[in-house]
Design an enzyme around this catalytic site. Structure first.
Site, PDB file in Angstrom:
ATOM      1  CG  ASP A 155      -2.466   0.911   0.893  1.00 46.15           C
ATOM      2  OD1 ASP A 155      -2.375   1.898   0.391  1.00 46.15           O
ATOM      3  OD2 ASP A 155      -2.998   0.106   0.884  1.00 46.15           O
ATOM      4  CG  HIS A 228      -5.053   3.551   0.742  1.00 50.77           C
ATOM      5  ND1 HIS A 228      -4.929   2.767   0.525  1.00 50.77           N
ATOM      6  CD2 HIS A 228      -6.462   3.937   0.059  1.00 50.77           C
ATOM      7  CE1 HIS A 228      -6.041   1.905  -0.450  1.00 50.77           C
ATOM      8  NE2 HIS A 228      -7.087   2.552  -0.311  1.00 50.77           N
ATOM      9  CB  SER A 561      -9.121   0.352  -0.405  1.00 49.02           C
ATOM     10  OG  SER A 561      -8.468   0.307  -1.343  1.00 49.02           O
TER      11      SER A 561
END
Length: 780
Positions: A155, A228, A561
């Site tokens: 990520d 994220h 996600s």
């Protein structure tokens, strides 16, 4: 039983447009010769005897195809930017188009694929999934070896100071772990702990395509500036944090699905995107490092298995016993919008939870309309005042350039001091609020369009803002356009639990079918992916806008996600509980125990239509971790089985070699067709030839329940086919015993759209459910 209502012809027309537009990275110019990065797959057994080192061989291959001497001289090191050897064999190299074509003809080269740019598929979920009940310790014990399971998260990196990564109470690093802690700006050796056992950064492919990273603006290290990666890592395996919240919203204990698991962070995404050469290097390193589960919340379009480098790398990881969990994508509700569809990957769609963040819009007409919001700021609207509303669009039914609140489109003279109505689309939702704020607006009503329907996603806006569904938005816009002095106000009600119905399949969640192989039903399942609270970076505000100076320890995000790491974390729990299980066995346990009814006991809804969802939306159903620990029966699949499946896909011997990391893997021709792969879902495909009226599918189940058990089968009724299961009873006499059965579908009446149902094996204690889809292909 339900149908999709979509004809195969319609699927194909959409598939072709999707297939032809997946995002290939554009080439850059170097020394006047256009070059871009290519992933080169090689047959390592073909290495000439004159080479003792694979890197020397790769460099020689690049030299041998160089268009001109100046194209190589002095930049040999830069040409070969990565070599791969753990998940698969090959390299990432900078080549001209002509050089790439010439390289494909070289001995030992089995594939040359252009670099692909991937995009990020952007608390309460443990409780919602039943992982915090009082009797949970009888099923999931903190004393289990889950402390030895390592989840690799590919990520944007990690923010190590987050309390979600506290390593208090952890024992030493697992003995099987061979990974490293790479240092760089903002990230030092001490940032790796007994919780974060490894951290690496991959950027050579990114820099080759976009230029050098600006190290003053971006951390060229595993540190997460975006947020994220921190969010997904904490969702999968974050340690418990009491009193977690976002500006007072979603207050409670935040914990990952597998709080005892370790985390290895692989930073593959940067400000300008995520590039396949970097992602593949991360997969390759993660395999060598010793991860047990890989969580990849990324997608890069659709291509056939042998031209999908991530699929090839995931195959190699699967061979080493690593489960790969990937997000399905945020391309819903359009059909055929899935990414990451290989059968050895667990493909995860998104669903809602029973928690919401309600807000409301009150109009001057007296009408009150419901919405959602995460706004919590100093600029509050007075409940005693009705503020002027303004809608700058020309049509209440569909958005136009004047209604989207894009940068530079709002006239301060028109919107100053007013609540502005903005349509969703083109720009990020929170950015529209920033545009309104900069133009002098005091609030925003964010209206869904037909593309979003009634699904509501809450955002942490920079000004008072409420998001409303398409119907409510249309009513508000019509009022604003018809009334000479439209007024309104916004209200915010905090956090509400017990929402019904839930879960609901998110409208944005990508849908099937899997047109690479209709016989492999995708997505595999759905998990919470809407309004998920988890750890956040200390470098970026909760809206991710540069103008947002707020700093929070936790943030609420939505997307597949977010659903992907839920499954990654639960898979880590299952790996700890059943260390002998293969990746396919773990996926089977998750799929066959999934549920397809919400908390009102009705079939799972599709948020985009309000009607029942189908297996093309929810796969096998919604994950149910408590039941998955004891599934009764599993559908196991080995690497050779997957390879034999590939042998049914019409690939050439050279194309198959990219999956045969060991040169002795060959086709055993054990399947009559692709539907015979021992998948936990059944998809019967009748060809265009109407003379073919019978399709048979074979399956083998392994008993992982009581040694002595007897299962009987229950199968749905279908309009279009008669179904026969042989045998209809499976009698087991020992644990790990395997028994096979055959399902025969005989056409009664060919249907214009697929039919779906289920096949369930029951023993009085276990309920082993497989979704069933029947499709009749029609001529174009």
């Amino acid at each position: 039983m339900d149908t999709t209502g979509i004809t195969v012809k319609w699927w194909i027309s959409i598939f072709l447009s999707t297939y032809l537009t997946f995002n290939i990275v554009v080439s850059s110019i170097n020394n006047g010769v256009p070059k871009k990065t290519y992933i080169v797959h090689v047959d390592i057994s073909a290495i000439p005897a004159t080479y003792t080192d694979h890197f020397d061989w790769y460099s020689s291959l690049v030299k041998s195809v160089a268009v001109s001497p100046e194209g190589v001289s002095g930049e040999e090191e830069q040409r070969v930017i990565y070599t791969y050897q753990s998940a698969f064999h090959g390299m990432a190299a900078r080549l001209t188009e002509e050089e790439a074509e010439r390289l494909e003809g070289q001995n030992g080269v089995v594939g040359v694929l252009p670099e692909v740019r991937y995009e990020l598929h952007t608390t309460r979920s443990p409780m919602f999934l039943g992982l915090e009940s009082k009797d949970i310790t009888s099923v999931w014990s903190d004393k289990l070896t889950d402390h030895d399971v390592v989840v690799g998260v590919l990520d944007t990196g990690i923010w190590p100071e987050s309390p979600s990564f506290n390593d208090t109470g952890f024992t030493g690093v697992p003995t099987h772990w061979k990974g490293a802690c790479e240092v760089g700006r903002g990230f030092q050796k001490h940032h790796c702990t007994k919780k974060i056992v490894g951290a690496r950064a991959f950027y050579r492919g990114y820099e080759a395509a976009t230029g050098s990273i600006n190290e003053e603006k971006e951390y060229k290290s595993p540190r997460d500036q975006d947020g994220h990666g921190t969010h997904t890592a904490a969702t999968a395996a974050g340690s418990p944090v009491h009193g977690a919240n976002l500006l007072g919203y979603a207050y409670g204990t935040a914990r990952g699905m597998s709080p005892g698991a370790r985390i290895a962070a692989y930073k593959v995404c940067w400000a300008g995107g995520c590039f396949s050469s970097d992602i593949l290097s991360a997969v390759d390193k993660a395999v060598a490092d010793g991860v047990n589960v890989m969580s990849i919340s990324l997608g890069g379009g659709v291509s056939s298995y042998h031209r999908d480098s991530l699929s090839i790398a995931a195959f190699g990881a699967m061979e080493k016993g690593i489960l790969i969990s990937c997000s399905a994508g945020n391309g819903g509700p359009d059909p055929i919008s899935l990414t990451n569809v290989s059968p050895w990957i667990t493909t995860v769609g998104a669903s809602t939870m029973d928690r919401d963040f309600p807000g409301s819009v009150k109009l001057g007409s007296g009408v009150m309309l419901k919405g959602v919001s995460l706004y919590k700021g100093r600029r509050n609207l007075s409940p005693k005042i009705m503020y002027l509303l303004v809608y700058t669009g020309s049509n209440s039914s569909s958005p136009d350039p004047g209604s989207l609140c894009l940068e530079g489109t709002l006239d301060p003279h028109v919107v100053a001091g007013k609540i502005v109505i903005c349509d969703r689309g083109i720009s990020p939702r929170v950015q529209k609020g920033q545009v309104v704020k900069e133009a002098g607006g005091i609030g925003m009503i964010l209206s869904n369009t037909a593309a979003n329907g009634e699904e509501l996603v809450a955002d942490c806006h920079l000004l008072p803002a409420v998001a409303v569904g398409e119907k409510e938005g249309k009513a508000i816009k019509q009022y604003a356009m018809r009334d000479p002095h439209p007024t309104g106000n916004l209200a915010f009600y905090g956090t509400k639990l017990g929402i019904k119905p839930s879960p609901v399949v998110a409208a944005f969640s990508s849908r099937g079918p899997n047109f690479i192989s209709l016989e492999i039903l995708k997505p595999d399942l759905v998990a919470p992916g809407v309004n998920i609270l988890a750890a956040w970076t200390g470098d970026t505000g909760p809206s991710s806008l540069e103008a947002d100076k707020r700093r929070v320890g936790f943030n609420i995000l939505s997307g597949t996600s977010m659903s992907c790491p839920h499954v990654s974390g639960v898979a880590a729990l299952l790996k700890a509980r059943h260390p002998e299980w293969s990746p396919a066995a773990i996926k089977s346990a998750l799929m066959t125990t999934a549920y397809i009814h919400d908390n009102t006991y009705k079939p799972l809804q599709d948020s985009s239509t309000g009607g029942p969802s189908s297996p093309y939306d929810h796969g096998a159903g919604h994950i149910n971790p408590i039941r998955a620990v004891d599934p009764g029966l599993i559908y196991d699949i080995g690497a050779q089985d997957y390879f034999d499946f590939m042998c049914t896909q019409g690939l050439t011997r050279t194309q198959l070699v990219v999956f045969a990391k060991f040169s002795n893997r060959t086709c055993h021709h054990s399947f009559s067709g692709p539907s015979d792969l021992n998948y936990p879902a059944l998809s019967a495909v009748f060809p265009e030839d109407k003379r073919v009226s019978t399709v048979s599918i074979h399956r083998t189940v392994t008993n992982v329940g009581p040694p002595t058990s007897k299962y009987h089968v229950v199968i749905s009724e279908f309009k279009g086919v008669d179904v026969k299961v042989e045998p209809s009873i499976l009698s087991f006499t020992k644990k790990y015993q395997k028994l096979s059965y055959k399902v025969t579908f005989t056409t009664k009446t060919r249907q214009p759209a697929p039919e779906s149902g289920a096949l369930i094996w029951k023993d009085g204690m276990h309920r082993v459910r497989s979704p069933v889809v029947i499709t009749w292909l029609s001529p174009l």
